[in-house]
Design a protein around this motif. Structure first.
Motif, PDB file in Angstrom:
ATOM      1  N   UNK A 112     -36.827 -92.899  43.846  1.00  0.00           N
ATOM      2  CA  UNK A 112     -36.223 -91.618  43.466  1.00  0.00           C
ATOM      3  C   UNK A 112     -37.153 -90.453  43.794  1.00  0.00           C
ATOM      4  N   UNK A 113     -38.446 -90.653  43.571  1.00  0.00           N
ATOM      5  CA  UNK A 113     -39.446 -89.626  43.860  1.00  0.00           C
ATOM      6  C   UNK A 113     -40.604 -90.279  44.600  1.00  0.00           C
ATOM      7  N   UNK A 114     -41.016 -89.663  45.703  1.00  0.00           N
ATOM      8  CA  UNK A 114     -42.200 -90.128  46.428  1.00  0.00           C
ATOM      9  C   UNK A 114     -43.204 -88.979  46.471  1.00  0.00           C
ATOM     10  N   UNK A 115     -44.382 -89.225  45.939  1.00  0.00           N
ATOM     11  CA  UNK A 115     -45.456 -88.236  45.950  1.00  0.00           C
ATOM     12  C   UNK A 115     -46.415 -88.581  47.083  1.00  0.00           C
ATOM     13  N   UNK A 116     -46.569 -87.659  48.014  1.00  0.00           N
ATOM     14  CA  UNK A 116     -47.503 -87.838  49.136  1.00  0.00           C
ATOM     15  C   UNK A 116     -48.796 -87.126  48.780  1.00  0.00           C
ATOM     16  N   UNK A 117     -49.843 -87.893  48.495  1.00  0.00           N
ATOM     17  CA  UNK A 117     -51.109 -87.341  48.015  1.00  0.00           C
ATOM     18  C   UNK A 117     -52.223 -87.504  49.045  1.00  0.00           C
ATOM     19  N   UNK A 118     -51.849 -87.601  50.322  1.00  0.00           N
ATOM     20  CA  UNK A 118     -52.836 -87.749  51.400  1.00  0.00           C
ATOM     21  C   UNK A 118     -52.924 -86.476  52.230  1.00  0.00           C
ATOM     22  N   UNK A 119     -51.757 -85.975  52.649  1.00  0.00           N
ATOM     23  CA  UNK A 119     -51.737 -84.767  53.457  1.00  0.00           C
ATOM     24  C   UNK A 119     -51.882 -85.033  54.937  1.00  0.00           C
ATOM     25  N   UNK A 120     -51.204 -86.073  55.418  1.00  0.00           N
ATOM     26  CA  UNK A 120     -51.235 -86.400  56.836  1.00  0.00           C
ATOM     27  C   UNK A 120     -49.800 -86.589  57.352  1.00  0.00           C
ATOM     28  N   UNK A 121     -49.550 -86.279  58.627  1.00  0.00           N
ATOM     29  CA  UNK A 121     -48.186 -86.409  59.162  1.00  0.00           C
ATOM     30  C   UNK A 121     -47.608 -87.808  59.023  1.00  0.00           C
ATOM     31  N   UNK A 122     -48.430 -88.828  59.285  1.00  0.00           N
ATOM     32  CA  UNK A 122     -47.897 -90.190  59.252  1.00  0.00           C
ATOM     33  C   UNK A 122     -47.536 -90.628  57.837  1.00  0.00           C
ATOM     34  N   UNK A 123     -48.314 -90.204  56.849  1.00  0.00           N
ATOM     35  CA  UNK A 123     -47.975 -90.576  55.473  1.00  0.00           C
ATOM     36  C   UNK A 123     -46.820 -89.736  54.939  1.00  0.00           C
ATOM     37  N   UNK A 124     -46.702 -88.497  55.430  1.00  0.00           N
ATOM     38  CA  UNK A 124     -45.543 -87.693  55.041  1.00  0.00           C
ATOM     39  C   UNK A 124     -44.257 -88.316  55.584  1.00  0.00           C
ATOM     40  N   UNK A 125     -44.304 -88.824  56.807  1.00  0.00           N
ATOM     41  CA  UNK A 125     -43.133 -89.489  57.372  1.00  0.00           C
ATOM     42  C   UNK A 125     -42.790 -90.740  56.571  1.00  0.00           C
ATOM     43  N   UNK A 126     -43.806 -91.482  56.157  1.00  0.00           N
ATOM     44  CA  UNK A 126     -43.551 -92.642  55.296  1.00  0.00           C
ATOM     45  C   UNK A 126     -42.855 -92.209  54.007  1.00  0.00           C
ATOM     46  N   UNK A 127     -43.352 -91.132  53.421  1.00  0.00           N
ATOM     47  CA  UNK A 127     -42.757 -90.643  52.175  1.00  0.00           C
ATOM     48  C   UNK A 127     -41.296 -90.253  52.383  1.00  0.00           C
ATOM     49  N   UNK A 128     -41.020 -89.604  53.511  1.00  0.00           N
ATOM     50  CA  UNK A 128     -39.660 -89.146  53.805  1.00  0.00           C
ATOM     51  C   UNK A 128     -38.684 -90.318  53.867  1.00  0.00           C
ATOM     52  N   UNK A 129     -39.091 -91.387  54.534  1.00  0.00           N
ATOM     53  CA  UNK A 129     -38.180 -92.519  54.699  1.00  0.00           C
ATOM     54  C   UNK A 129     -38.262 -93.534  53.557  1.00  0.00           C
ATOM     55  N   UNK A 130     -39.267 -93.421  52.694  1.00  0.00           N
ATOM     56  CA  UNK A 130     -39.388 -94.351  51.569  1.00  0.00           C
ATOM     57  C   UNK A 130     -38.640 -93.871  50.342  1.00  0.00           C
ATOM     58  N   UNK A 131     -38.024 -92.688  50.400  1.00  0.00           N
ATOM     59  CA  UNK A 131     -37.269 -92.183  49.259  1.00  0.00           C
ATOM     60  C   UNK A 131     -35.805 -92.604  49.376  1.00  0.00           C
ATOM     61  N   UNK A 132     -35.155 -92.648  48.241  1.00  0.00           N
ATOM     62  CA  UNK A 132     -33.724 -92.941  48.195  1.00  0.00           C
ATOM     63  C   UNK A 132     -32.948 -91.753  48.762  1.00  0.00           C
ATOM     64  N   UNK A 133     -31.711 -91.987  49.171  1.00  0.00           N
ATOM     65  CA  UNK A 133     -30.827 -90.884  49.546  1.00  0.00           C
ATOM     66  C   UNK A 133     -30.754 -89.898  48.379  1.00  0.00           C
ATOM     67  N   UNK A 134     -30.856 -88.618  48.690  1.00  0.00           N
ATOM     68  CA  UNK A 134     -30.858 -87.555  47.676  1.00  0.00           C
ATOM     69  C   UNK A 134     -32.087 -87.629  46.778  1.00  0.00           C
ATOM     70  N   UNK A 135     -33.101 -88.392  47.187  1.00  0.00           N
ATOM     71  CA  UNK A 135     -34.348 -88.438  46.437  1.00  0.00           C
ATOM     72  C   UNK A 135     -35.231 -87.239  46.756  1.00  0.00           C
ATOM     73  N   UNK A 136     -36.404 -87.248  46.189  1.00  0.00           N
ATOM     74  CA  UNK A 136     -37.323 -86.116  46.309  1.00  0.00           C
ATOM     75  C   UNK A 136     -38.645 -86.557  46.911  1.00  0.00           C
ATOM     76  N   UNK A 137     -39.124 -85.803  47.888  1.00  0.00           N
ATOM     77  CA  UNK A 137     -40.475 -85.973  48.419  1.00  0.00           C
ATOM     78  C   UNK A 137     -41.320 -84.801  47.934  1.00  0.00           C
ATOM     79  N   UNK A 138     -42.494 -85.090  47.397  1.00  0.00           N
ATOM     80  CA  UNK A 138     -43.415 -84.053  46.942  1.00  0.00           C
ATOM     81  C   UNK A 138     -44.710 -84.162  47.733  1.00  0.00           C
ATOM     82  N   UNK A 139     -45.039 -83.129  48.477  1.00  0.00           N
ATOM     83  CA  UNK A 139     -46.298 -83.072  49.207  1.00  0.00           C
ATOM     84  C   UNK A 139     -47.335 -82.364  48.355  1.00  0.00           C
TER      85      UNK A 139
END
Length: 361
Positions: free
Chosen positions: A250-277
């Protein structure tokens, strides 16, 4: 009267830090002089030393701090000498368009002290995040001082000043984690670990910690993670989906700050979920995502500024949770050190050996 105190300074880009005698002026209007009791060693301080923030050397490092107000300038009413305070780097102005809309955590005109602190030869110092707390005393805007219960030890309390608040707030404030939610946290340094703890406290049913370091993953389990994913041994997106019924968190928190981990966060969330950078990228980094996926997956892509915290609201509340045994700030303190040990602490942090080294004065 000016104060001559010892402090940790980065004199030039990439050079080891040194302990210097600096000059701290008495507080002017709206300012406060704070005697520092403890200050955490944050990765942002290393960014400053490496020139990753800007080139305004020399820098007075340190910003995750707690201490006692020693003196205040004209017009200061919220704090007074003797108050135990946590320093913050987003002192809200109360007047900008964000504040006037009732969203002061987005304040667009945060305040710092106006008088410079200097080296003995008069060279102005750039205080890290407007604080500069690897010092026996520092000068800040009075609004950067948040009064909290003095029963809390400074070594633990000061960590709310940056990393712990950023991670906790990324989950609880920005991500709005609620009871029964599934949460994934990518990157389990100090900020990510605080996001894990925050998600647990908010009532998440599943908290998945993701990292490349098995030591950090083991630590995350002790901080509230229910599952871990070793990024060296598994596809992160597929592993998170598998742990969430095939849907994603439902929520993926990206606590690294890199493009590859942000992409992981984007696709690891549920539909209509939230990504937090909340991980801090460097200026040259770019993210490329199919726009159709951004549209088709819905939900929210958010950035978290300082955990979207309001220090006057959140710091006392978290200290109360700590003193009540519900939020273990002590677990973030890996070691206590002196001013002369900051350079070694940077090395330990780089090697992933500590959550936080804390300078105690």
């Amino acid at each position: 009267m000016a104060h001559e105190v010892r402090a940790v300074v980065a004199l030039k880009k990439g050079a080891p830090v040194s302990v210097e005698t600096i000059v701290v002026p008495d507080p002017g209007p709206g300012e406060a002089l704070v005697k520092i009791e403890a200050c955490g060693v944050c990765h942002t301080d290393l960014h400053y030393r490496e020139g990753g923030i800007n080139d305004d050397f020399p820098f007075l490092l340190g910003h995750e701090a707690a201490g006692r107000v020693e003196a205040v300038g004209e017009g200061v009413t919220d704090v007074e000498p003797g108050d135990f305070v946590i320093l913050n780097w987003r002192a809200v102005c109360g007047q900008c368009r964000a504040c006037s809309k009732g969203k002061p955590w987005y304040c667009f005109s945060t305040r710092n002290a106006t008088q410079p602190m200097t080296l003995l030869d008069g060279t102005p110092l750039s205080p890290a995040l407007g604080i500069g707390a690897f010092a026996e005393k520092t000068l800040v805007a009075a609004g950067q001082c948040t009064k909290v219960d003095p029963a809390a030890p400074a070594a633990a309390a000061g960590l709310l000043g940056c990393g712990v608040m950023a991670g906790f707030g990324a989950a609880v404030n920005t991500g709005a984690v609620g009871r029964g939610d599934s949460v994934a946290v990518i990157g389990c340094g100090g900020v990510g670990m605080a996001a894990v703890a925050g998600a647990k406290l908010a009532g998440a049913s599943k908290v998945i910690a993701v990292d490349l370091d098995r030591r950090k993953l083991e630590r995350a389990l002790s901080m509230g993670a229910t599952h871990t994913v070793d990024g060296t041994a598994a596809d992160v997106v597929e592993a998170v989906r598998e742990l969430t019924g095939g849907f994603g968190a439902d929520v993926v928190v990206e606590a690294v700050g890199r493009p590859e981990t942000y992409e992981q966060a984007f696709y690891a969330r549920d539909l209509a979920g939230t990504v937090v950078l909340v991980g801090v990228p460097t200026p040259e980094m770019k993210v490329e995502l199919p726009l159709l996926d951004v549209f088709g997956r819905g939900g929210s892509l958010k950035s978290s500024w300082y955990g979207d915290c309001l220090p006057s609201r959140d710091f006392p509340a978290l200290i109360d949770l700590y003193l009540g045994g519900r939020f273990d700030l002590d677990a973030f303190v890996s070691e206590t050190i002196g001013l002369g040990d900051v350079e070694e602490a940077f090395e330990k942090m780089h090697r992933g050996e500590v959550l936080r080294s804390v300078v105690v004065l």
